[in-house]
Design a protein around this motif. Structure first.
Motif, PDB file in Angstrom:
ATOM      1  N   PRO A  17      43.819  38.741  39.919  1.00 44.85           N
ATOM      2  CA  PRO A  17      42.524  38.962  38.985  1.00 44.85           C
ATOM      3  C   PRO A  17      41.849  37.646  38.602  1.00 44.85           C
ATOM      4  O   PRO A  17      42.575  36.844  38.340  1.00 44.85           O
ATOM      5  N   GLU A  18      40.545  37.711  38.839  1.00 45.51           N
ATOM      6  CA  GLU A  18      39.925  36.306  38.548  1.00 45.51           C
ATOM      7  C   GLU A  18      38.998  36.678  37.487  1.00 45.51           C
ATOM      8  O   GLU A  18      38.033  37.658  37.479  1.00 45.51           O
ATOM      9  N   LEU A  19      38.662  35.832  36.432  1.00 46.53           N
ATOM     10  CA  LEU A  19      37.552  35.879  35.290  1.00 46.53           C
ATOM     11  C   LEU A  19      36.393  35.552  35.723  1.00 46.53           C
ATOM     12  O   LEU A  19      36.243  34.564  36.440  1.00 46.53           O
ATOM     13  N   VAL A  20      35.498  36.418  35.490  1.00 51.15           N
ATOM     14  CA  VAL A  20      34.041  35.999  35.725  1.00 51.15           C
ATOM     15  C   VAL A  20      33.261  36.026  34.355  1.00 51.15           C
ATOM     16  O   VAL A  20      33.749  36.673  33.572  1.00 51.15           O
ATOM     17  N   ALA A  21      32.541  34.939  34.400  1.00 46.27           N
ATOM     18  CA  ALA A  21      31.705  34.852  33.264  1.00 46.27           C
ATOM     19  C   ALA A  21      30.332  34.692  33.794  1.00 46.27           C
ATOM     20  O   ALA A  21      29.676  34.157  34.415  1.00 46.27           O
ATOM     21  N   LYS A  22      29.542  35.562  32.937  1.00 44.77           N
ATOM     22  CA  LYS A  22      28.107  35.407  33.006  1.00 44.77           C
ATOM     23  C   LYS A  22      27.491  35.387  31.765  1.00 44.77           C
ATOM     24  O   LYS A  22      27.447  36.286  30.751  1.00 44.77           O
ATOM     25  N   GLY A  23      26.818  34.332  31.344  1.00 42.64           N
ATOM     26  CA  GLY A  23      26.278  34.208  29.968  1.00 42.64           C
ATOM     27  C   GLY A  23      27.485  34.079  28.909  1.00 42.64           C
ATOM     28  O   GLY A  23      28.315  33.557  29.212  1.00 42.64           O
ATOM     29  N   ASP A  24      27.240  34.908  28.091  1.00 45.72           N
ATOM     30  CA  ASP A  24      28.343  34.998  26.951  1.00 45.72           C
ATOM     31  C   ASP A  24      29.065  36.145  27.170  1.00 45.72           C
ATOM     32  O   ASP A  24      30.048  36.219  26.215  1.00 45.72           O
ATOM     33  N   LYS A  25      29.076  36.860  28.441  1.00 44.45           N
ATOM     34  CA  LYS A  25      29.936  37.883  28.785  1.00 44.45           C
ATOM     35  C   LYS A  25      31.073  37.657  29.730  1.00 44.45           C
ATOM     36  O   LYS A  25      30.809  36.751  30.421  1.00 44.45           O
ATOM     37  N   PHE A  55      39.309  48.663  38.649  1.00 39.26           N
ATOM     38  CA  PHE A  55      38.960  48.642  37.208  1.00 39.26           C
ATOM     39  C   PHE A  55      38.225  47.210  36.742  1.00 39.26           C
ATOM     40  O   PHE A  55      38.336  46.320  37.392  1.00 39.26           O
ATOM     41  N   VAL A  56      37.643  47.223  35.644  1.00 42.13           N
ATOM     42  CA  VAL A  56      36.980  46.164  35.263  1.00 42.13           C
ATOM     43  C   VAL A  56      37.437  45.898  33.615  1.00 42.13           C
ATOM     44  O   VAL A  56      37.180  47.118  33.084  1.00 42.13           O
ATOM     45  N   ALA A  57      38.145  44.748  33.453  1.00 41.49           N
ATOM     46  CA  ALA A  57      38.433  44.753  31.958  1.00 41.49           C
ATOM     47  C   ALA A  57      37.347  43.600  31.504  1.00 41.49           C
ATOM     48  O   ALA A  57      37.149  42.595  32.106  1.00 41.49           O
ATOM     49  N   PHE A  58      37.087  43.910  30.322  1.00 40.04           N
ATOM     50  CA  PHE A  58      36.034  43.132  29.654  1.00 40.04           C
ATOM     51  C   PHE A  58      36.522  42.288  28.367  1.00 40.04           C
ATOM     52  O   PHE A  58      37.423  42.640  27.872  1.00 40.04           O
ATOM     53  N   GLY A  59      35.760  41.071  28.034  1.00 38.20           N
ATOM     54  CA  GLY A  59      36.213  40.369  26.723  1.00 38.20           C
ATOM     55  C   GLY A  59      37.491  39.828  26.831  1.00 38.20           C
ATOM     56  O   GLY A  59      38.080  39.460  27.867  1.00 38.20           O
ATOM     57  N   ALA A  60      38.304  39.795  25.757  1.00 40.39           N
ATOM     58  CA  ALA A  60      39.501  39.560  25.411  1.00 40.39           C
ATOM     59  C   ALA A  60      40.513  40.162  26.399  1.00 40.39           C
ATOM     60  O   ALA A  60      41.386  39.402  26.864  1.00 40.39           O
ATOM     61  N   LEU A  61      40.540  41.416  26.650  1.00 40.50           N
ATOM     62  CA  LEU A  61      41.484  41.877  27.636  1.00 40.50           C
ATOM     63  C   LEU A  61      41.277  41.257  28.968  1.00 40.50           C
ATOM     64  O   LEU A  61      42.271  41.121  29.692  1.00 40.50           O
ATOM     65  N   GLY A  62      40.142  41.233  29.339  1.00 40.29           N
ATOM     66  CA  GLY A  62      40.036  40.767  30.830  1.00 40.29           C
ATOM     67  C   GLY A  62      40.351  39.348  30.933  1.00 40.29           C
ATOM     68  O   GLY A  62      40.871  38.865  31.826  1.00 40.29           O
ATOM     69  N   GLU A  63      40.097  38.620  30.147  1.00 37.72           N
ATOM     70  CA  GLU A  63      40.669  37.076  29.733  1.00 37.72           C
ATOM     71  C   GLU A  63      42.305  37.064  29.886  1.00 37.72           C
ATOM     72  O   GLU A  63      42.772  36.319  30.513  1.00 37.72           O
ATOM     73  N   SER A  64      42.911  38.043  29.246  1.00 34.76           N
ATOM     74  CA  SER A  64      44.239  38.074  29.117  1.00 34.76           C
ATOM     75  C   SER A  64      44.609  38.646  30.401  1.00 34.76           C
ATOM     76  O   SER A  64      45.777  37.907  31.042  1.00 34.76           O
ATOM     77  N   ILE A  65      44.202  39.819  30.965  1.00 36.01           N
ATOM     78  CA  ILE A  65      44.678  39.970  32.539  1.00 36.01           C
ATOM     79  C   ILE A  65      44.302  38.886  33.419  1.00 36.01           C
ATOM     80  O   ILE A  65      45.368  38.768  34.191  1.00 36.01           O
ATOM     81  N   ALA A  66      43.440  38.263  33.506  1.00 39.13           N
ATOM     82  CA  ALA A  66      43.025  37.355  34.330  1.00 39.13           C
ATOM     83  C   ALA A  66      44.101  35.887  34.266  1.00 39.13           C
ATOM     84  O   ALA A  66      44.616  35.409  35.154  1.00 39.13           O
ATOM     85  N   GLN A  67      44.487  35.796  33.015  1.00 42.60           N
ATOM     86  CA  GLN A  67      45.632  34.692  32.727  1.00 42.60           C
ATOM     87  C   GLN A  67      46.999  34.957  33.202  1.00 42.60           C
ATOM     88  O   GLN A  67      47.894  34.069  33.422  1.00 42.60           O
ATOM     89  N   HIS A  68      47.260  36.226  32.667  1.00 44.92           N
ATOM     90  CA  HIS A  68      48.921  36.513  32.953  1.00 44.92           C
ATOM     91  C   HIS A  68      49.263  37.681  33.952  1.00 44.92           C
ATOM     92  O   HIS A  68      50.388  37.440  34.447  1.00 44.92           O
ATOM     93  N   ALA A  69      48.186  38.276  34.646  1.00 47.81           N
ATOM     94  CA  ALA A  69      48.499  39.352  35.673  1.00 47.81           C
ATOM     95  C   ALA A  69      48.374  38.613  36.954  1.00 47.81           C
ATOM     96  O   ALA A  69      47.478  37.921  37.385  1.00 47.81           O
ATOM     97  N   ARG A  70      49.645  38.703  37.910  1.00 45.59           N
ATOM     98  CA  ARG A  70      49.729  38.284  39.112  1.00 45.59           C
ATOM     99  C   ARG A  70      50.311  39.233  39.980  1.00 45.59           C
ATOM    100  O   ARG A  70      51.175  39.893  39.908  1.00 45.59           O
ATOM    101  N   LYS A  71      49.882  38.983  41.617  1.00 49.61           N
ATOM    102  CA  LYS A  71      50.251  39.963  42.294  1.00 49.61           C
ATOM    103  C   LYS A  71      51.841  39.296  42.739  1.00 49.61           C
ATOM    104  O   LYS A  71      51.830  38.162  43.018  1.00 49.61           O
ATOM    105  N   VAL A  72      52.713  40.493  43.035  1.00 51.72           N
ATOM    106  CA  VAL A  72      54.208  40.196  43.354  1.00 51.72           C
ATOM    107  C   VAL A  72      54.011  39.779  44.945  1.00 51.72           C
ATOM    108  O   VAL A  72      53.521  40.758  45.538  1.00 51.72           O
TER     109      VAL A  72
END
Length: 74
Positions: A17-25, A55-72
């Protein structure tokens, strides 16, 4: 009153997963892939189909998933 529900999805990540930032979202799109039972074939052997769920995870959950989840990689 806000309605809510819980969804449990089990599978493998299709890609990291990669974090996408658009404006303040911010959000992180992710795809889970799994094999599902699809009945039996003519010889009676079990069949499987591949299922992909986006799925799309928003905000803090999306940031956490993008930082910690990796494909095996196997």
């Amino acid at each position: 009153m806000m309605n809510s529900f819980t969804l449990t999805a089990v599978g493998n990540l299709a890609r990291n997963p990669e974090l996408v930032a658009k404006g303040d979202k911010s959000y992180a799109p992710l795809c889970l892939v799994g094999n599902d039972y699809a009945g039996k074939d003519e010889e009676g052997a079990a069949r499987e189909v591949v299922t992909s769920l986006w799925f799309v995870a928003f905000g803090a959950l999306g940031e956490s998933i993008a930082q910690h989840a990796r494909k095996v990689i196997s």
